[in-house]
Design a protein around this motif. Structure first.
Motif, PDB file in Angstrom:
ATOM      1  N   MET A   1       0.864  -1.157   0.000  1.00 53.48           N
ATOM      2  CA  MET A   1       0.000   0.000   0.000  1.00 53.48           C
ATOM      3  C   MET A   1       0.908   1.216   0.000  1.00 53.48           C
ATOM      4  O   MET A   1       1.714   1.384   0.909  1.00 53.48           O
ATOM      5  CB  MET A   1      -0.888  -0.031   1.244  1.00 53.48           C
ATOM      6  CG  MET A   1      -1.694   1.194   1.497  1.00 53.48           C
ATOM      7  SD  MET A   1      -2.962   1.598   0.312  1.00 53.48           S
ATOM      8  CE  MET A   1      -3.968   0.181   0.328  1.00 53.48           C
ATOM      9  N   LYS A   2       0.807   2.031  -1.033  1.00 54.30           N
ATOM     10  CA  LYS A   2       1.649   3.216  -1.136  1.00 54.30           C
ATOM     11  C   LYS A   2       0.801   4.466  -1.318  1.00 54.30           C
ATOM     12  O   LYS A   2      -0.261   4.417  -1.933  1.00 54.30           O
ATOM     13  CB  LYS A   2       2.611   3.094  -2.313  1.00 54.30           C
ATOM     14  CG  LYS A   2       3.648   2.022  -2.117  1.00 54.30           C
ATOM     15  CD  LYS A   2       4.633   2.024  -3.238  1.00 54.30           C
ATOM     16  CE  LYS A   2       5.691   0.962  -2.962  1.00 54.30           C
ATOM     17  NZ  LYS A   2       6.832   1.108  -3.832  1.00 54.30           N
ATOM     18  N   ASN A   3       1.308   5.557  -0.777  1.00 51.04           N
ATOM     19  CA  ASN A   3       0.701   6.866  -0.956  1.00 51.04           C
ATOM     20  C   ASN A   3       1.816   7.896  -0.843  1.00 51.04           C
ATOM     21  O   ASN A   3       2.980   7.523  -0.683  1.00 51.04           O
ATOM     22  CB  ASN A   3      -0.406   7.092   0.071  1.00 51.04           C
ATOM     23  CG  ASN A   3      -1.425   8.109  -0.386  1.00 51.04           C
ATOM     24  OD1 ASN A   3      -1.146   9.003  -1.172  1.00 51.04           O
ATOM     25  ND2 ASN A   3      -2.642   7.973   0.123  1.00 51.04           N
ATOM     26  N   ILE A   4       1.474   9.163  -0.887  1.00 53.85           N
ATOM     27  CA  ILE A   4       2.512  10.194  -0.885  1.00 53.85           C
ATOM     28  C   ILE A   4       2.624  10.945   0.429  1.00 53.85           C
ATOM     29  O   ILE A   4       3.407  11.876   0.535  1.00 53.85           O
ATOM     30  CB  ILE A   4       2.283  11.197  -2.038  1.00 53.85           C
ATOM     31  CG1 ILE A   4       0.897  11.817  -1.948  1.00 53.85           C
ATOM     32  CG2 ILE A   4       2.508  10.527  -3.371  1.00 53.85           C
ATOM     33  CD1 ILE A   4       0.633  12.889  -2.974  1.00 53.85           C
ATOM     34  N   VAL A   5       1.876  10.549   1.441  1.00 52.18           N
ATOM     35  CA  VAL A   5       1.918  11.225   2.732  1.00 52.18           C
ATOM     36  C   VAL A   5       2.565  10.343   3.790  1.00 52.18           C
ATOM     37  O   VAL A   5       2.654   9.128   3.636  1.00 52.18           O
ATOM     38  CB  VAL A   5       0.510  11.656   3.189  1.00 52.18           C
ATOM     39  CG1 VAL A   5      -0.066  12.716   2.251  1.00 52.18           C
ATOM     40  CG2 VAL A   5      -0.420  10.467   3.297  1.00 52.18           C
ATOM     41  N   LYS A   6       2.982  10.982   4.878  1.00 58.47           N
ATOM     42  CA  LYS A   6       3.591  10.249   5.989  1.00 58.47           C
ATOM     43  C   LYS A   6       2.600   9.239   6.563  1.00 58.47           C
ATOM     44  O   LYS A   6       1.383   9.444   6.502  1.00 58.47           O
ATOM     45  CB  LYS A   6       3.993  11.226   7.092  1.00 58.47           C
ATOM     46  CG  LYS A   6       5.103  12.166   6.695  1.00 58.47           C
ATOM     47  CD  LYS A   6       5.405  13.146   7.826  1.00 58.47           C
ATOM     48  CE  LYS A   6       6.473  14.129   7.402  1.00 58.47           C
ATOM     49  NZ  LYS A   6       6.718  15.140   8.430  1.00 58.47           N
ATOM     50  N   PRO A   7       3.086   8.169   7.158  1.00 60.01           N
ATOM     51  CA  PRO A   7       2.199   7.140   7.712  1.00 60.01           C
ATOM     52  C   PRO A   7       1.228   7.658   8.772  1.00 60.01           C
ATOM     53  O   PRO A   7       0.154   7.082   8.942  1.00 60.01           O
ATOM     54  CB  PRO A   7       3.161   6.118   8.325  1.00 60.01           C
ATOM     55  CG  PRO A   7       4.459   6.349   7.669  1.00 60.01           C
ATOM     56  CD  PRO A   7       4.495   7.800   7.286  1.00 60.01           C
ATOM     57  N   ILE A  71      11.846  14.800  -1.720  1.00 61.86           N
ATOM     58  CA  ILE A  71      12.710  15.657  -2.525  1.00 61.86           C
ATOM     59  C   ILE A  71      12.330  15.596  -4.009  1.00 61.86           C
ATOM     60  O   ILE A  71      12.408  16.587  -4.727  1.00 61.86           O
ATOM     61  CB  ILE A  71      14.213  15.325  -2.313  1.00 61.86           C
ATOM     62  CG1 ILE A  71      15.114  16.347  -3.001  1.00 61.86           C
ATOM     63  CG2 ILE A  71      14.534  13.927  -2.802  1.00 61.86           C
ATOM     64  CD1 ILE A  71      15.068  17.729  -2.394  1.00 61.86           C
ATOM     65  N   VAL A  72      11.886  14.429  -4.474  1.00 58.78           N
ATOM     66  CA  VAL A  72      11.451  14.285  -5.865  1.00 58.78           C
ATOM     67  C   VAL A  72      10.204  15.136  -6.113  1.00 58.78           C
ATOM     68  O   VAL A  72      10.102  15.829  -7.131  1.00 58.78           O
ATOM     69  CB  VAL A  72      11.204  12.804  -6.221  1.00 58.78           C
ATOM     70  CG1 VAL A  72      10.570  12.659  -7.591  1.00 58.78           C
ATOM     71  CG2 VAL A  72      12.505  12.018  -6.139  1.00 58.78           C
ATOM     72  N   LEU A  73       9.271  15.090  -5.181  1.00 54.14           N
ATOM     73  CA  LEU A  73       8.086  15.935  -5.312  1.00 54.14           C
ATOM     74  C   LEU A  73       8.476  17.414  -5.344  1.00 54.14           C
ATOM     75  O   LEU A  73       7.982  18.178  -6.174  1.00 54.14           O
ATOM     76  CB  LEU A  73       7.113  15.699  -4.154  1.00 54.14           C
ATOM     77  CG  LEU A  73       6.365  14.380  -4.137  1.00 54.14           C
ATOM     78  CD1 LEU A  73       5.478  14.308  -2.910  1.00 54.14           C
ATOM     79  CD2 LEU A  73       5.564  14.185  -5.399  1.00 54.14           C
ATOM     80  N   TYR A  74       9.360  17.800  -4.446  1.00 56.75           N
ATOM     81  CA  TYR A  74       9.767  19.198  -4.373  1.00 56.75           C
ATOM     82  C   TYR A  74      10.444  19.647  -5.667  1.00 56.75           C
ATOM     83  O   TYR A  74      10.160  20.729  -6.189  1.00 56.75           O
ATOM     84  CB  TYR A  74      10.701  19.423  -3.182  1.00 56.75           C
ATOM     85  CG  TYR A  74      11.175  20.849  -3.080  1.00 56.75           C
ATOM     86  CD1 TYR A  74      10.344  21.821  -2.570  1.00 56.75           C
ATOM     87  CD2 TYR A  74      12.446  21.213  -3.516  1.00 56.75           C
ATOM     88  CE1 TYR A  74      10.763  23.145  -2.495  1.00 56.75           C
ATOM     89  CE2 TYR A  74      12.868  22.525  -3.456  1.00 56.75           C
ATOM     90  CZ  TYR A  74      12.021  23.486  -2.940  1.00 56.75           C
ATOM     91  OH  TYR A  74      12.433  24.793  -2.881  1.00 56.75           O
ATOM     92  N   LEU A  75      11.320  18.832  -6.194  1.00 58.02           N
ATOM     93  CA  LEU A  75      12.080  19.222  -7.388  1.00 58.02           C
ATOM     94  C   LEU A  75      11.266  19.156  -8.680  1.00 58.02           C
ATOM     95  O   LEU A  75      11.463  19.980  -9.575  1.00 58.02           O
ATOM     96  CB  LEU A  75      13.324  18.335  -7.527  1.00 58.02           C
ATOM     97  CG  LEU A  75      14.400  18.540  -6.468  1.00 58.02           C
ATOM     98  CD1 LEU A  75      15.493  17.489  -6.629  1.00 58.02           C
ATOM     99  CD2 LEU A  75      14.982  19.941  -6.531  1.00 58.02           C
ATOM    100  N   PHE A  76      10.365  18.183  -8.792  1.00 57.49           N
ATOM    101  CA  PHE A  76       9.716  17.946 -10.073  1.00 57.49           C
ATOM    102  C   PHE A  76       8.208  18.208 -10.115  1.00 57.49           C
ATOM    103  O   PHE A  76       7.657  18.410 -11.198  1.00 57.49           O
ATOM    104  CB  PHE A  76       9.997  16.514 -10.545  1.00 57.49           C
ATOM    105  CG  PHE A  76      11.454  16.249 -10.757  1.00 57.49           C
ATOM    106  CD1 PHE A  76      12.112  16.796 -11.850  1.00 57.49           C
ATOM    107  CD2 PHE A  76      12.178  15.498  -9.850  1.00 57.49           C
ATOM    108  CE1 PHE A  76      13.467  16.571 -12.044  1.00 57.49           C
ATOM    109  CE2 PHE A  76      13.535  15.269 -10.033  1.00 57.49           C
ATOM    110  CZ  PHE A  76      14.186  15.811 -11.133  1.00 57.49           C
ATOM    111  N   VAL A  77       7.557  18.155  -8.970  1.00 53.82           N
ATOM    112  CA  VAL A  77       6.098  18.332  -8.947  1.00 53.82           C
ATOM    113  C   VAL A  77       5.733  19.226  -7.760  1.00 53.82           C
ATOM    114  O   VAL A  77       5.106  18.786  -6.804  1.00 53.82           O
ATOM    115  CB  VAL A  77       5.365  16.968  -8.851  1.00 53.82           C
ATOM    116  CG1 VAL A  77       3.898  17.126  -9.222  1.00 53.82           C
ATOM    117  CG2 VAL A  77       6.019  15.904  -9.705  1.00 53.82           C
TER     118      VAL A  77
END
Length: 131
Positions: A1-7, A71-77
């Protein structure tokens, strides 16, 4: 189960079935709901809670993890990065699930949604539930 927020971050959810049921109720009873703000959400879960529900329904032990490094979100999205910060910062906490639950009392929680789906993304059916 994956998402983009902290657990530890909980998000609100609603099934498309419940959106339809709620929309029908609202449209069929305009006098009852006129002028009211009702958030379209029926459930609230953290990532680990969703993983636990999926484990129980699928029969496979699931864990939660963050899908994209911050960091990927910050740099690219950056817009998505800002949205994640909004969710984790509590700005989203004002959404209430109880009003919509009253409109759709037989709403699908995570277990019911996973059970209705009944399969993994690749089409493989869920095995027997974990006891």
């Amino acid at each position: 189960m994956k998402n983009i927020v902290k657990p530890t971050c909980s998000l609100k959810y609603i099934s498309s079935t419940d959106i339809g049921k709620g929309s029908a109720a609202l449209l069929l009873n305009p006098d009852l709901y006129a002028g009211l703000k009702i958030d379209a959400a029926t459930c609230e879960y953290t990532g680990p809670e969703l993983a636990e529900a999926l484990s129980e329904v699928s029969g496979v032990k699931c864990k939660y993890s963050i899908s994209v490094p911050r960091i990927v979100l910050y740099l690219f999205v950056r817009p998505l990065h800002r949205l994640v910060l909004y969710f984790e910062g509590g700005g989203y906490d004002k959404t209430e699930v109880e009003p919509f639950r009253r409109i759709v009392p037989d709403y699908q929680d995570a277990k019911a949604w996973f059970a209705a789906k009944g399969q993994w993304e690749n089409g493989e059916k869920f095995s027997k539930a974990i006891n």
